[in-house]
Design a protein around this motif. Structure first.
Motif, PDB file in Angstrom:
ATOM      1  N   LEU A 122       0.812  -1.221   0.000  1.00  0.00           N
ATOM      2  CA  LEU A 122       0.000   0.000   0.000  1.00  0.00           C
ATOM      3  C   LEU A 122       0.846   1.272   0.000  1.00  0.00           C
ATOM      4  CD1 LEU A 122      -2.716  -1.277   2.486  1.00  0.00           C
ATOM      5  CD2 LEU A 122      -3.139  -0.601   0.096  1.00  0.00           C
ATOM      6  N   ALA A 123       2.156   1.126   0.073  1.00  0.00           N
ATOM      7  CA  ALA A 123       3.035   2.308   0.111  1.00  0.00           C
ATOM      8  C   ALA A 123       2.798   3.245  -1.077  1.00  0.00           C
ATOM      9  CB  ALA A 123       4.499   1.868   0.199  1.00  0.00           C
ATOM     10  N   PRO A 124       2.585   2.712  -2.295  1.00  0.00           N
ATOM     11  CA  PRO A 124       2.333   3.634  -3.422  1.00  0.00           C
ATOM     12  C   PRO A 124       1.090   4.508  -3.225  1.00  0.00           C
ATOM     13  CG  PRO A 124       2.839   1.420  -4.224  1.00  0.00           C
ATOM     14  CD  PRO A 124       2.659   1.313  -2.743  1.00  0.00           C
ATOM     15  N   TYR A 125       0.207   4.107  -2.325  1.00  0.00           N
ATOM     16  CA  TYR A 125      -0.997   4.893  -2.049  1.00  0.00           C
ATOM     17  C   TYR A 125      -0.799   5.812  -0.828  1.00  0.00           C
ATOM     18  CZ  TYR A 125      -2.978   1.582  -5.319  1.00  0.00           C
ATOM     19  OH  TYR A 125      -3.220   0.838  -6.442  1.00  0.00           O
ATOM     20  N   GLY A 126       0.397   5.799  -0.282  1.00  0.00           N
ATOM     21  CA  GLY A 126       0.658   6.639   0.880  1.00  0.00           C
ATOM     22  C   GLY A 126       0.075   6.094   2.174  1.00  0.00           C
ATOM     23  N   ILE A 127      -0.241   4.807   2.175  1.00  0.00           N
ATOM     24  CA  ILE A 127      -0.824   4.178   3.370  1.00  0.00           C
ATOM     25  C   ILE A 127       0.274   3.409   4.089  1.00  0.00           C
ATOM     26  CG2 ILE A 127      -2.483   2.449   4.178  1.00  0.00           C
ATOM     27  CD1 ILE A 127      -4.202   3.240   1.703  1.00  0.00           C
ATOM     28  N   GLY A 128       0.607   3.829   5.289  1.00  0.00           N
ATOM     29  CA  GLY A 128       1.699   3.224   6.050  1.00  0.00           C
ATOM     30  C   GLY A 128       1.207   2.208   7.065  1.00  0.00           C
ATOM     31  N   ARG A 129       2.143   1.665   7.801  1.00  0.00           N
ATOM     32  CA  ARG A 129       1.873   0.567   8.722  1.00  0.00           C
ATOM     33  C   ARG A 129       0.842   0.940   9.796  1.00  0.00           C
ATOM     34  NH1 ARG A 129       5.143  -3.293  12.192  1.00  0.00           N
ATOM     35  NH2 ARG A 129       6.360  -1.624  13.105  1.00  0.00           N
ATOM     36  N   ASP A 130       0.877   2.193  10.243  1.00  0.00           N
ATOM     37  CA  ASP A 130      -0.063   2.602  11.293  1.00  0.00           C
ATOM     38  C   ASP A 130      -1.511   2.537  10.840  1.00  0.00           C
ATOM     39  OD1 ASP A 130       1.578   3.183  13.519  1.00  0.00           O
ATOM     40  OD2 ASP A 130       2.185   5.081  12.621  1.00  0.00           O
ATOM     41  N   ARG A 131      -1.723   2.532   9.541  1.00  0.00           N
ATOM     42  CA  ARG A 131      -3.101   2.563   9.038  1.00  0.00           C
ATOM     43  C   ARG A 131      -3.600   1.186   8.606  1.00  0.00           C
ATOM     44  NH1 ARG A 131      -3.233   7.208   4.797  1.00  0.00           N
ATOM     45  NH2 ARG A 131      -5.380   6.465   4.534  1.00  0.00           N
ATOM     46  N   ILE A 132      -2.857   0.120   8.940  1.00  0.00           N
ATOM     47  CA  ILE A 132      -3.332  -1.239   8.655  1.00  0.00           C
ATOM     48  C   ILE A 132      -4.223  -1.666   9.813  1.00  0.00           C
ATOM     49  CG2 ILE A 132      -2.666  -3.624   8.171  1.00  0.00           C
ATOM     50  CD1 ILE A 132      -1.662  -1.581   6.074  1.00  0.00           C
ATOM     51  N   PRO A 133      -5.530  -1.802   9.576  1.00  0.00           N
ATOM     52  CA  PRO A 133      -6.437  -2.105  10.695  1.00  0.00           C
ATOM     53  C   PRO A 133      -6.535  -3.618  10.939  1.00  0.00           C
ATOM     54  CG  PRO A 133      -7.703  -1.738   8.698  1.00  0.00           C
ATOM     55  CD  PRO A 133      -6.229  -1.635   8.313  1.00  0.00           C
ATOM     56  N   VAL A 134      -7.417  -4.010  11.854  1.00  0.00           N
ATOM     57  CA  VAL A 134      -7.800  -5.417  11.945  1.00  0.00           C
ATOM     58  C   VAL A 134      -8.229  -5.827  10.537  1.00  0.00           C
ATOM     59  CG1 VAL A 134      -9.461  -7.058  12.909  1.00  0.00           C
ATOM     60  CG2 VAL A 134      -8.530  -5.234  14.361  1.00  0.00           C
ATOM     61  N   ALA A 135      -7.641  -6.901  10.018  1.00  0.00           N
ATOM     62  CA  ALA A 135      -7.912  -7.315   8.645  1.00  0.00           C
ATOM     63  C   ALA A 135      -9.028  -8.352   8.602  1.00  0.00           C
ATOM     64  CB  ALA A 135      -6.649  -7.883   8.014  1.00  0.00           C
ATOM     65  N   PHE A 136      -9.569  -8.545   7.406  1.00  0.00           N
ATOM     66  CA  PHE A 136     -10.456  -9.688   7.164  1.00  0.00           C
ATOM     67  C   PHE A 136      -9.522 -10.847   6.822  1.00  0.00           C
ATOM     68  CE2 PHE A 136     -13.488 -12.037   4.261  1.00  0.00           C
ATOM     69  CZ  PHE A 136     -14.296 -12.494   5.291  1.00  0.00           C
ATOM     70  N   ASN A 137      -9.388 -11.758   7.751  1.00  0.00           N
ATOM     71  CA  ASN A 137      -8.385 -12.812   7.658  1.00  0.00           C
ATOM     72  C   ASN A 137      -9.025 -14.053   7.030  1.00  0.00           C
ATOM     73  OD1 ASN A 137      -6.383 -11.175   9.010  1.00  0.00           O
ATOM     74  ND2 ASN A 137      -7.591 -11.516  10.870  1.00  0.00           N
ATOM     75  N   ILE A 138      -8.942 -14.091   5.701  1.00  0.00           N
ATOM     76  CA  ILE A 138      -9.617 -15.130   4.929  1.00  0.00           C
ATOM     77  C   ILE A 138      -9.019 -16.494   5.261  1.00  0.00           C
ATOM     78  CG2 ILE A 138      -9.999 -15.961   2.568  1.00  0.00           C
ATOM     79  CD1 ILE A 138     -10.021 -12.995   1.689  1.00  0.00           C
ATOM     80  N   PHE A 139      -9.883 -17.445   5.514  1.00  0.00           N
ATOM     81  CA  PHE A 139      -9.542 -18.839   5.853  1.00  0.00           C
ATOM     82  C   PHE A 139      -8.934 -18.990   7.256  1.00  0.00           C
ATOM     83  CE2 PHE A 139      -8.671 -18.820   1.063  1.00  0.00           C
ATOM     84  CZ  PHE A 139      -9.953 -19.216   0.725  1.00  0.00           C
ATOM     85  N   MET A 140      -8.765 -17.897   7.998  1.00  0.00           N
ATOM     86  CA  MET A 140      -8.170 -18.034   9.342  1.00  0.00           C
ATOM     87  C   MET A 140      -9.220 -18.573  10.299  1.00  0.00           C
ATOM     88  SD  MET A 140      -6.072 -15.200  11.548  1.00  0.00           S
ATOM     89  CE  MET A 140      -5.090 -15.673  12.970  1.00  0.00           C
TER      90      MET A 140
END
Lengths: 202, 202
Positions: A122-140
Motif C-alpha cells: 500500500l506504500a504507493p498509495y501513501g498508506i503506512g503501517r499505522d493505518r493497517i487495521p484489523v484485517a479480514f483474515n480469509i480462511f483463518m
C-alpha cells in the motif's frame, strides 16, 4: 464478466490491486490450510477503510460468509461475499507483524509479517503501517471459549481449491497476503491465488 | 498518588483527558448497567492508537480484565488493567454512530453516538471520526455463540459502584463516553464517572 487470469501471491508476501464497483475478487487457497489477510480502502477517499467492528456489528456475528456484507468505518458497503466454499474466516485479529513475531514466536528479529507486507503493497498509495487495521483474515480459523473468552488459533478449515468470492461495492484499493504466521496456517507457509472478474470488459 | 476529584460524563456525551505514564484512570459506573467506550492515542505520536486486534492477540482472550495489558497498533503497552470489579468488557465492536443508529435502530436522523462524541472530544487534537477505531467498551456485555459466531449485546454486568482501574504506560490522550446506544446499556442512558490519580503530585 470477462475471463480472468489467476495471480499467485508467493508465500509470506503481499500485493495490492484496484477494483471498480461490480468487479469480483476470487481469493483461492490452492493447497489448503493457508490464510490471506485482506484489507481495503475507498479509492475516492483513502481515509475510509474496511472496518471489522462495523461489519461484525451489522451482521450480528463474528464469522461472515456468503450473503454477508463487509462495511467501511463510514458504514458503507465495501464488499458483498457472493460465494464462500470454506465458511470460516476471522475478523478479530490484527495482521501478524514484526513485533508480534518477537512477542509470540520468540523471533529475535521479527519478520515483516502480513502487516509489513500489506504496508509495502500500500506504500504507493501513501498508506503506512499505522493505518493497517484489523484485517479480514480469509480462511483463518479462530475460536472463542464462550465462558472464558479464550482465543485459539487453529489450522484453517480450507482445503485445496477452496475460495471466497467478494464483489466490490465501491471503487477500492485492496491489499492481501499469503500469511507469514505459522500458527495461522498450521506452519505450512503456502501461496495464495486470486483472480479478478471485471464487471466491464477491459 | 494524590487525592483526586470525581468527574461526571453526562449521559450520551464524551470527553478527552491527558495522562502521563504511571497515572491511573478509574472509570466508574455510578448507577449500574452503563457502558463507556474508551479509546487512546500516544501523545508523542498521535498515529499510534489503542488496538483491539493487538490486545486480543497478545492476551489470547476476547475479554480483558485485571492484570491484562492494552496494546497500541505498534505493539507497545498503553494501559495495564490494575483492578476490575466488573470483569466483562467488549473489544470487538466499533462505537455506536449516526449511521449505526439509522441502520440498527431505525432512527431517521441518527444521533452522533459514541463515535461522534469521541471525535468531538478529540477534535482539539486533530483526530477526526475516521480515526476512531474499535474501542475498549468498558462494562459492555457482548457474548458469542461458539458454534454460529452469533453476537448478542446483553445488559452490562456492572452494578452501581463498579469500576475498572487503568494505569497509563505511556503519555496518552484518552477519550471516553457515557454510551448513547440503548442496547448496550439496557436502554438506561446513564452517566459515567471517572477520576485520575496522578503518579506525580500536581
Amino acid at each position: 464478466m470477462t475471463a480472468s487470469q489467476v495471480h499467485r501471491i508467493a508465500p509470506c508476501s503481499g500485493c495490492a490491486i484496484e477494483l471498480e464497483a461490480g468487479d469480483e475478487l476470487v481469493v483461492m487457497d490452492p493447497m489448503g490450510q493457508q490464510v490471506s489477510d485482506l484489507t481495503a480502502f475507498a479509492r475516492e477517499d483513502l481515509a475510509e477503510y474496511l472496518s471489522s467492528g462495523r461489519s461484525i456489528d451489522y451482521a450480528a456475528k463474528l464469522w461472515l460468509t456468503s450473503g454477508d456484507t463487509l462495511y467501511s468505518n463510514r458504514s458503507r458497503p465495501m464488499f458483498t461475499i457472493v460465494d464462500d466454499t470454506c465458511g470460516r474466516h476471522d475478523f478479530t485479529l490484527t495482521p501478524c507483524s514484526k513485533e508480534m513475531f518477537e512477542k509470540l514466536y520468540g523471533e529475535a528479529e521479527g519478520r515483516p509479517g502480513c502487516e509489513g507486507n500489506l504496508a509495502s503493497a500500500l506504500a504507493p498509495y501513501g498508506i503506512g503501517r499505522d493505518r493497517i487495521p484489523v484485517a479480514f483474515n480469509i480462511f483463518m480459523n479462530v475460536t472463542f471459549d464462550p465462558q472464558s473468552g479464550a482465543v485459539a488459533v487453529l489450522p484453517p478449515l480450507s482445503k485445496a481449491g477452496d475460495h471466497i468470492r467478494l464483489r466490490a461495492e465501491m471503487p477500492l484499493v485492496v491489499a492481501m497476503t499469503a500469511c507469514s504466521a505459522g500458527q495461522s496456517n498450521n506452519f505450512s507457509y503456502k501461496p495464495i491465488d486470486f483472480r479478478i472478474e471485471r464487471a466491464a470488459a477491459g
